[in-house]
Scaffold this motif. Sequence first.
Motif, PDB file in Angstrom:
ATOM      1  N   ALA A  37      19.613  70.466  53.181  1.00 33.37           N
ATOM      2  CA  ALA A  37      19.080  69.573  52.146  1.00 33.37           C
ATOM      3  C   ALA A  37      18.038  68.621  52.726  1.00 33.37           C
ATOM      4  CB  ALA A  37      20.225  68.802  51.496  1.00 33.37           C
ATOM      5  N   THR A  38      18.283  68.129  53.942  1.00 35.67           N
ATOM      6  CA  THR A  38      17.329  67.196  54.562  1.00 35.67           C
ATOM      7  C   THR A  38      15.979  67.889  54.758  1.00 35.67           C
ATOM      8  OG1 THR A  38      19.174  66.167  55.714  1.00 35.67           O
ATOM      9  CG2 THR A  38      16.971  65.657  56.543  1.00 35.67           C
ATOM     10  N   GLN A  39      16.033  69.114  55.263  1.00 34.91           N
ATOM     11  CA  GLN A  39      14.772  69.852  55.474  1.00 34.91           C
ATOM     12  C   GLN A  39      14.073  70.149  54.153  1.00 34.91           C
ATOM     13  OE1 GLN A  39      14.741  73.222  58.164  1.00 34.91           O
ATOM     14  NE2 GLN A  39      16.704  72.604  59.030  1.00 34.91           N
ATOM     15  N   LEU A  40      14.866  70.500  53.138  1.00 39.88           N
ATOM     16  CA  LEU A  40      14.264  70.787  51.828  1.00 39.88           C
ATOM     17  C   LEU A  40      13.622  69.527  51.253  1.00 39.88           C
ATOM     18  CD1 LEU A  40      17.019  73.122  50.290  1.00 39.88           C
ATOM     19  CD2 LEU A  40      14.655  73.787  50.828  1.00 39.88           C
ATOM     20  N   ALA A  41      14.340  68.395  51.373  1.00 39.23           N
ATOM     21  CA  ALA A  41      13.824  67.134  50.822  1.00 39.23           C
ATOM     22  C   ALA A  41      12.487  66.794  51.490  1.00 39.23           C
ATOM     23  CB  ALA A  41      14.833  66.014  51.034  1.00 39.23           C
ATOM     24  N   LYS A  42      12.401  67.059  52.794  1.00 40.71           N
ATOM     25  CA  LYS A  42      11.135  66.779  53.506  1.00 40.71           C
ATOM     26  C   LYS A  42       9.991  67.621  52.954  1.00 40.71           C
ATOM     27  CE  LYS A  42      12.669  65.158  58.002  1.00 40.71           C
ATOM     28  NZ  LYS A  42      13.481  65.843  59.022  1.00 40.71           N
ATOM     29  N   LYS A  43      10.318  68.787  52.424  1.00 41.98           N
ATOM     30  CA  LYS A  43       9.276  69.655  51.863  1.00 41.98           C
ATOM     31  C   LYS A  43       9.026  69.332  50.389  1.00 41.98           C
ATOM     32  CE  LYS A  43       8.786  72.121  55.591  1.00 41.98           C
ATOM     33  NZ  LYS A  43       7.608  71.852  56.429  1.00 41.98           N
ATOM     34  N   GLY A  44       9.662  68.296  49.907  1.00 38.98           N
ATOM     35  CA  GLY A  44       9.401  67.888  48.520  1.00 38.98           C
ATOM     36  C   GLY A  44      10.301  68.537  47.478  1.00 38.98           C
ATOM     37  N   ILE A  45      11.318  69.280  47.921  1.00 39.64           N
ATOM     38  CA  ILE A  45      12.249  69.878  46.945  1.00 39.64           C
ATOM     39  C   ILE A  45      13.161  68.760  46.430  1.00 39.64           C
ATOM     40  CG2 ILE A  45      14.123  71.571  46.617  1.00 39.64           C
ATOM     41  CD1 ILE A  45      11.422  72.898  47.191  1.00 39.64           C
ATOM     42  N   LYS A  46      13.345  68.729  45.126  1.00 35.67           N
ATOM     43  CA  LYS A  46      14.092  67.607  44.548  1.00 35.67           C
ATOM     44  C   LYS A  46      15.448  67.999  43.978  1.00 35.67           C
ATOM     45  CE  LYS A  46      10.252  64.566  43.573  1.00 35.67           C
ATOM     46  NZ  LYS A  46       9.046  65.310  43.955  1.00 35.67           N
ATOM     47  N   ILE A  47      15.683  69.310  43.879  1.00 32.32           N
ATOM     48  CA  ILE A  47      16.982  69.743  43.330  1.00 32.32           C
ATOM     49  C   ILE A  47      17.618  70.747  44.288  1.00 32.32           C
ATOM     50  CG2 ILE A  47      18.199  70.597  41.292  1.00 32.32           C
ATOM     51  CD1 ILE A  47      15.575  70.228  39.712  1.00 32.32           C
ATOM     52  N   LEU A  48      18.846  70.443  44.704  1.00 26.58           N
ATOM     53  CA  LEU A  48      19.562  71.332  45.620  1.00 26.58           C
ATOM     54  C   LEU A  48      20.493  72.250  44.835  1.00 26.58           C
ATOM     55  CD1 LEU A  48      20.205  71.656  48.827  1.00 26.58           C
ATOM     56  CD2 LEU A  48      22.392  70.622  48.187  1.00 26.58           C
ATOM     57  N   ARG A  49      20.567  73.507  45.266  1.00 29.73           N
ATOM     58  CA  ARG A  49      21.614  74.402  44.779  1.00 29.73           C
ATOM     59  C   ARG A  49      22.554  74.649  45.942  1.00 29.73           C
ATOM     60  NH1 ARG A  49      21.869  80.345  43.894  1.00 29.73           N
ATOM     61  NH2 ARG A  49      23.700  80.002  45.171  1.00 29.73           N
ATOM     62  N   ALA A  50      23.827  74.838  45.672  1.00 29.96           N
ATOM     63  CA  ALA A  50      24.787  75.243  46.700  1.00 29.96           C
ATOM     64  C   ALA A  50      26.038  75.705  45.966  1.00 29.96           C
ATOM     65  CB  ALA A  50      25.124  74.080  47.634  1.00 29.96           C
ATOM     66  N   GLY A  51      26.440  76.949  46.215  1.00 27.28           N
ATOM     67  CA  GLY A  51      27.634  77.473  45.562  1.00 27.28           C
ATOM     68  C   GLY A  51      28.885  76.917  46.231  1.00 27.28           C
ATOM     69  N   ILE A  52      29.756  76.333  45.422  1.00 28.26           N
ATOM     70  CA  ILE A  52      31.011  75.758  45.931  1.00 28.26           C
ATOM     71  C   ILE A  52      32.135  76.783  45.749  1.00 28.26           C
ATOM     72  CG2 ILE A  52      32.736  73.970  45.391  1.00 28.26           C
ATOM     73  CD1 ILE A  52      30.409  72.724  46.804  1.00 28.26           C
ATOM     74  N   TRP A  53      32.077  77.480  44.609  1.00 29.41           N
ATOM     75  CA  TRP A  53      33.030  78.568  44.335  1.00 29.41           C
ATOM     76  C   TRP A  53      32.193  79.845  44.250  1.00 29.41           C
ATOM     77  CZ3 TRP A  53      32.798  74.048  41.350  1.00 29.41           C
ATOM     78  CH2 TRP A  53      33.855  73.160  41.553  1.00 29.41           C
ATOM     79  N   LYS A  54      32.529  80.860  45.029  1.00 26.47           N
ATOM     80  CA  LYS A  54      31.703  82.058  45.076  1.00 26.47           C
ATOM     81  C   LYS A  54      32.407  83.276  44.503  1.00 26.47           C
ATOM     82  CE  LYS A  54      28.289  82.058  46.381  1.00 26.47           C
ATOM     83  NZ  LYS A  54      27.087  81.640  45.622  1.00 26.47           N
TER      84      LYS A  54
END
Length: 355
Positions: A37-54
């Motif tokens: 997320a930190t790396q994505l935020a640095k690239k200007g991404i504002k919404i994170l996805r992450a599967g908690i239940w797969k």
Amino acid sequence: MELNLSPLNLPGIEDKRPIVIAGPCSAETEEQVMNTATQLAKKGIKILRAGIWKPRTKPGGFEGVGEVGLPWLSRVQKELGMLVSTEVATPRHVEACMEAGVDILWVGARTVANPFAMQELADAMKGLDVPVLVKNPVNPDLELWIGGLQRINGAGITRLGVIHRGFSSYDKRLYRNLPMWHIPIELRRRIPNLPIFGDPSHIGGARELIAPLCQQALDLGFEGLLVESHCNPDCAWSDAKQQVTPDVLDFILDKLTVRNTSITTESLEALRRQIDECDSALIELLSKRMRVCREIGHYKREHNMTVVQTGRYTEILDKRGAQGVLCGMGTDFMKTIFEAIHEESVRQQIDILNK
Ligand code: PEP
Ligand code: MN
């Protein structure tokens, strides 16, 4: 049933195409989530996805970290100012996400294929004000997809969108899930103001396909992209082959051309899909015609008849030629087409006579 929709209205997100949601297929550890997320935020991404239940095809694989991962998403919100999103498949998932303050929910393809599960989810969402993105069902059934949307909408969720992630097929070739672009195009025609996100990771199933599939989604006028990105893709606990690092994602996004959407459904790409469908229908029809020809071949063999009966051939050329001209096509063109079809039919019948 008409959908009652309102804009997604995602806090802090400009209404500019494409809206990008990126992040790992699965939340694996707190460190992996924060690092990605930190790396994505640095690239200007504002919404994170992450599967908690797969949802996994077979038991025994990694089925997600479960609720212990939700506080990691809260950290992403607090420390990086990002919005967070995850997949929900049961009423308990919805409840846990709401308690944790997850900003956007999505419903996975396997769940959307099951009306009972969709209704249970819808019931669990009654009275909530949260944006929900509904993936296409695994099977290519537009009505089932719309039915899923209607159920969620019936629970009062108006901030709705969809994710096009392709359709399962037995025979996996280039794509992990066939895009069948005409399905989201038809959805756009039927429900024009429903935002569509393209999911190049699950369509392609391979890193190399992410860039072209993102571009295709934009060419069709989709509003957003949902892309899997991981700080260390090769070591991902799920979907390793289709994830890219935040750096690579940034490179891909940077190269995309965002086109004007004013003529969305009649864009060149959409028209080309229609051509592809016509061509495919033509081939199916031709093959049906050849099947009938072969049956005639068997009849001719049994009755010891010659393959070519000139009277009949002239009749076909004349009749179809005239019909083609009435339909706006040239005489020479009709003659060429029917001569070629006749030639192939004769070849197939000769095969049968000589068997
Ligand atoms: C996912 O987004 O990681 C996922 C499981 O997707 P789908 O429901 O499209 O298979
Ligand atoms: Mn995945």
